[in-house]
Design a protein around this motif. Structure first.
Motif, mmCIF file in Angstrom:
data_model
loop_
_atom_site.group_PDB
_atom_site.id
_atom_site.type_symbol
_atom_site.label_atom_id
_atom_site.label_comp_id
_atom_site.label_asym_id
_atom_site.label_seq_id
_atom_site.Cartn_x
_atom_site.Cartn_y
_atom_site.Cartn_z
ATOM 1 N N THR A 49 -5.933 6.661 6.048
ATOM 2 C CA THR A 49 -5.836 6.254 4.657
ATOM 3 C C THR A 49 -6.994 5.317 4.330
ATOM 4 O O THR A 49 -7.482 4.577 5.175
ATOM 5 C CB THR A 49 -4.502 5.531 4.401
ATOM 6 N N GLY A 50 -7.441 5.375 3.075
ATOM 7 C CA GLY A 50 -8.535 4.517 2.654
ATOM 8 C C GLY A 50 -9.907 4.996 3.076
ATOM 9 O O GLY A 50 -10.869 4.230 3.046
ATOM 10 N N GLY A 74 -11.535 7.636 1.668
ATOM 11 C CA GLY A 74 -12.239 8.345 0.599
ATOM 12 C C GLY A 74 -11.911 9.821 0.501
ATOM 13 O O GLY A 74 -12.774 10.627 0.139
ATOM 14 N N THR A 127 -10.031 11.402 -1.673
ATOM 15 C CA THR A 127 -10.018 11.950 -3.039
ATOM 16 C C THR A 127 -11.398 12.441 -3.454
ATOM 17 O O THR A 127 -11.558 13.567 -3.944
ATOM 18 C CB THR A 127 -9.506 10.901 -4.038
ATOM 19 N N GLN A 142 -3.472 7.926 -10.149
ATOM 20 C CA GLN A 142 -4.694 7.401 -9.551
ATOM 21 C C GLN A 142 -5.740 8.498 -9.385
ATOM 22 O O GLN A 142 -6.921 8.299 -9.694
ATOM 23 C CB GLN A 142 -4.349 6.796 -8.188
ATOM 24 N N THR A 151 -9.499 9.132 -11.253
ATOM 25 C CA THR A 151 -10.746 9.402 -10.532
ATOM 26 C C THR A 151 -11.477 10.585 -11.166
ATOM 27 O O THR A 151 -12.698 10.545 -11.393
ATOM 28 C CB THR A 151 -10.467 9.692 -9.051
ATOM 29 N N SER A 189 -3.714 -4.001 -9.403
ATOM 30 C CA SER A 189 -5.041 -3.542 -8.996
ATOM 31 C C SER A 189 -6.124 -4.454 -9.543
ATOM 32 O O SER A 189 -7.115 -4.743 -8.857
ATOM 33 C CB SER A 189 -5.281 -2.107 -9.479
ATOM 34 N N ASN A 223 -4.667 3.390 -4.003
ATOM 35 C CA ASN A 223 -5.871 2.589 -3.775
ATOM 36 C C ASN A 223 -5.759 1.307 -4.589
ATOM 37 O O ASN A 223 -6.319 1.178 -5.664
ATOM 38 C CB ASN A 223 -7.118 3.383 -4.173
ATOM 39 N N GLN A 257 -6.773 -2.220 -5.207
ATOM 40 C CA GLN A 257 -8.023 -2.888 -4.872
ATOM 41 C C GLN A 257 -7.805 -4.273 -4.267
ATOM 42 O O GLN A 257 -6.972 -5.050 -4.708
ATOM 43 C CB GLN A 257 -8.889 -3.025 -6.139
ATOM 44 N N ARG A 263 -2.798 0.358 3.128
ATOM 45 C CA ARG A 263 -3.086 -0.177 1.793
ATOM 46 C C ARG A 263 -4.126 -1.291 1.852
ATOM 47 O O ARG A 263 -4.577 -1.766 0.809
ATOM 48 C CB ARG A 263 -1.808 -0.736 1.136
ATOM 49 N N ARG A 307 -9.406 -0.893 3.435
ATOM 50 C CA ARG A 307 -9.814 0.408 2.916
ATOM 51 C C ARG A 307 -11.329 0.484 2.772
ATOM 52 O O ARG A 307 -11.990 -0.480 2.381
ATOM 53 C CB ARG A 307 -9.144 0.677 1.565
#
Length: 632
Positions: free
Chosen positions: A119-120, A122, A124, A162, A166, A393, A411, A413, A436, A439
């Protein structure tokens, strides 16, 4: 995790009614009136009759951590220069991650692909960039009237929102290409109107997509060239396997399957994921940032894992002290996510901390003035959940109290700390929770709370090559000497002062429970915690064995002073390992519970009534999936 929103507990009185006795108002705690014993030590139930805390050895990971960043930049990709310029200048990404470097060129070739990465990392952009490059290159140029060319399917509304955002950013150089979002919880009529106008990239959740496939005639799927199954492990854990099959069958009938590229992404590779690969993908390429770790659970190299072994009576003050230290006392502004097992526990913690975290401090100059507090769980209204996601976020310092609805793919931030107040029910969920933070190469920390009887959980982490360090309870509680600076630190020193500070904080909490609504929230949280604890899966039951915890100590962690005798809880049944959370006993004051199912809107529903959702064949493993739904 167990979701109380899935059940309706009807409480009916049993036995003779007790006379109402008017309680005297509780006085505000005063340290000075607290009497020491002969040895000069203060007496409190917080620090007496607690189980011994075992010593924990520091363990280090033995596998090579998965590298996040690659040596090459986005400029090395053979994609439209407008996409690269926008990713670098507007979205702020200058370096590719390892998985992007490996997977994007293969995706541009058009093969079906299985992508496994932490996870985290990239994921997507890994599929969004090649999809947009291909769509902008189609001649004649496509526009919204041509219908759907790409479907992106995700397990939760937050993840879908989310991902949609993007794509919204990424298509700015090509405004003729239109992304759309259809998820449960939004107005169905509005979604139908957007579909009629035309959508080229459709981001969705399974149930909602099935509904529109069956009931929205204007949904044009004949040109679908991409079908992306993101967070596949989570989709399957939630029982969407039959829905995914239904969607694939519909796509095969309404578009040309030989022209469709199927992409499946997952942070973990379970047996169910492998099974879905054989159904959804055709001769797929398997891509992983580190091929040697293809069958391993990986966490980022920049993540530090910690544990604290704390008796149940001290859990609440320890959690609060830790949050105070990181989010109010520390000069560095921190953001933290606290994961709990049930929505009622989240609600109780939110109300209690909201009531006390920014209050009861005389010397506020030594602390940050405010610490934003948020909550997130399945049965919240979709609008409220979206607002929480957006606000947290954007915040620079805050605390998000969440169930596992916030553990997958989001994601959020700048998260510095992940705190598992209640441990995850599987190694997969542990990896997703801690994902979480840390990332895309950033530093992050994770802390898990365990009782002395639960330390065997660390063996599971060690078996999966997750290194962990131990924190001491007293070291965490020391920050309370700053919180109560004027009252304690000037009168006492050392360990005694720390204990008195913890006692005083507990008194602040228990005084807060004079508010009847907050007290009721504490009772609901307490009951739901016991139900969730009894519902841990079999392989973890030896660590989370209901017979091994002191119910009265657990009650104390919810600021309740009821003795165990007040709780009608069948320990004999629980001790045999056959305790069924669907048949729980009543817990309070001569009440007995009768349980019936209700239709509850949660993060995985289509947002429609029961009769409006298309029917799918029942799953063979219905009982197991039912339990997993309850755990959420």
């Amino acid at each position: 995790m167990f979701n109380d929103g899935d059940l309706m507990i009807n409480f009916v009185t049993s036995g003779p009614k007790k006379k109402n006795v008017e309680k005297k108002p509780t006085k505000k705690p005063n340290i000075e009136k607290q009497k020491p014993n002969k040895g000069g030590q203060f007496i409190s139930s917080l620090f007496t009759k607690n189980p011994e805390i075992p010593k924990i050895e520091i363990t280090k990971t033995t596998v090579e951590p998965e590298k996040v960043f690659a040596p090459n930049s986005f400029n090395s990709l053979k994609v439209h220069k407008f996409i690269i310029d926008y990713v670098q200048s507007k979205m702020g990404f200058t370096e590719m991650t390892k998985i992007q470097e490996v997977a994007i060129p293969k995706l541009l070739e058009g093969s079906d692909i299985l992508v496994k990465s932490q996870t985290g990392s990239g994921k997507t952009l890994t599929y969004a960039i090649p999809i947009l490059h291909k769509l902008q290159s189609i001649t004649p140029e496509i526009n919204r009237s041509n219908g759907v060319f790409a479907i992106i399917m995700l397990p939760t509304r937050e993840l879908a929102l989310q991902t949609f955002q993007t794509f919204q950013k990424l298509v700015q150089p090509f405004i003729r290409i239109v992304p759309g979002l259809i998820i449960g919880g939004e107005k169905r009529k509005t979604e139908k109107a957007n579909i009629r106008k035309g959508v080229n990239i459709l981001v969705t959740t399974p149930k909602r997509l099935i509904d529109h496939i069956t009931s929205t005639k204007s949904l044009n799927l004949q040109n679908v060239q991409y079908f992306v199954i993101d967070e596949a492990d989570r989709l399957l854990e939630l029982g969407f396997e039959a829905d995914i099959k239904t969607i694939i069958e519909a796509l095969d009938k309404r578009s040309n399957p030989s022209l469709r590229q199927n992409i499946l992404l997952s942070a973990t590779l379970t047996n169910k994921v492998e099974s879905m690969v054989s159904i959804a993908l055709k001769k797929p390429l398997k891509i992983d940032a580190e091929e040697s770790n293809m069958e391993k659970f990986s966490t980022p190299i920049s993540l530090k894992n910690f544990c604290v072994i704390v008796p149940y009576k001290l859990r609440l003050v320890t959690l609060t002290a830790f949050l105070l230290d990181k989010c109010k006392i520390s000069k560095k502004k921190n953001k933290a996510i606290v994961f709990s097992s049930t929505q009622d526990t989240v609600e109780f913690l939110y109300r209690l901390l909201e009531y006390t975290l920014n209050k009861n401090v005389e010397d506020v100059d030594k602390l940050q003035t405010e610490c934003d507090l948020y909550k997130l769980y399945g049965n919240m209204e979709q609008k409220e959940r979206s607002q929480v996601y957006e606000k947290f976020s954007k915040s620079t310092c805050g605390i998000l109290l969440s169930t596992d609805v916030g553990s997958r793919g989001l994601n959020l931030q700048g998260v510095d700390w992940i705190i598992q107040y209640n441990p995850a029910t599987s190694i997969e969920d542990y990896v997703h929770r801690v994902g979480r933070t840390a990332r895309a190469g950033a530093k992050g920390n994770a802390l898990i709370f365990l009782a002395p009887s639960e330390v065997g959980y660390l063996d599971m982490l060690k078996e999966n090559d997750i290194g962990i360090e131990s924190l001491e309870v007293n070291d965490i509680l020391k920050c309370l000497l700053i919180y109560f600076a004027n009252d304690i630190s000037k009168k006492l020193k050392g360990e005694k002062a720390v204990e008195v500070a913890a006692i005083e904080l507990q008194k602040v909490f228990e005084t807060a429970l004079e508010d009847e609504d907050l007290k009721e929230a504490a009772k609901k949280g307490f009951r739901s915690f016991l139900r969730a604890y009894a519902a841990y899966p079999g392989k973890l039951r030896k660590f989370f064995f209901i017979k091994n915890i002191h119910i009265g100590h657990v009650a104390k962690s919810f600021c309740l002073n009821e003795a165990p005798s007040d709780i009608k809880f069948d320990r004999q049944t629980a001790a045999k390992g056959s305790f069924n959370p669907m048949k729980v006993y009543g817990y309070k004051f001569g009440l007995k519970a009768s349980i019936k199912k209700v239709n509850a809107l949660d993060e995985f529903d289509s947002g429609l009534g029961k009769n409006m959702v298309s029917k799918t064949k029942p799953n063979a493993n219905k009982k197991g999936k039912k339990l997993k739904r309850l755990r959420k």
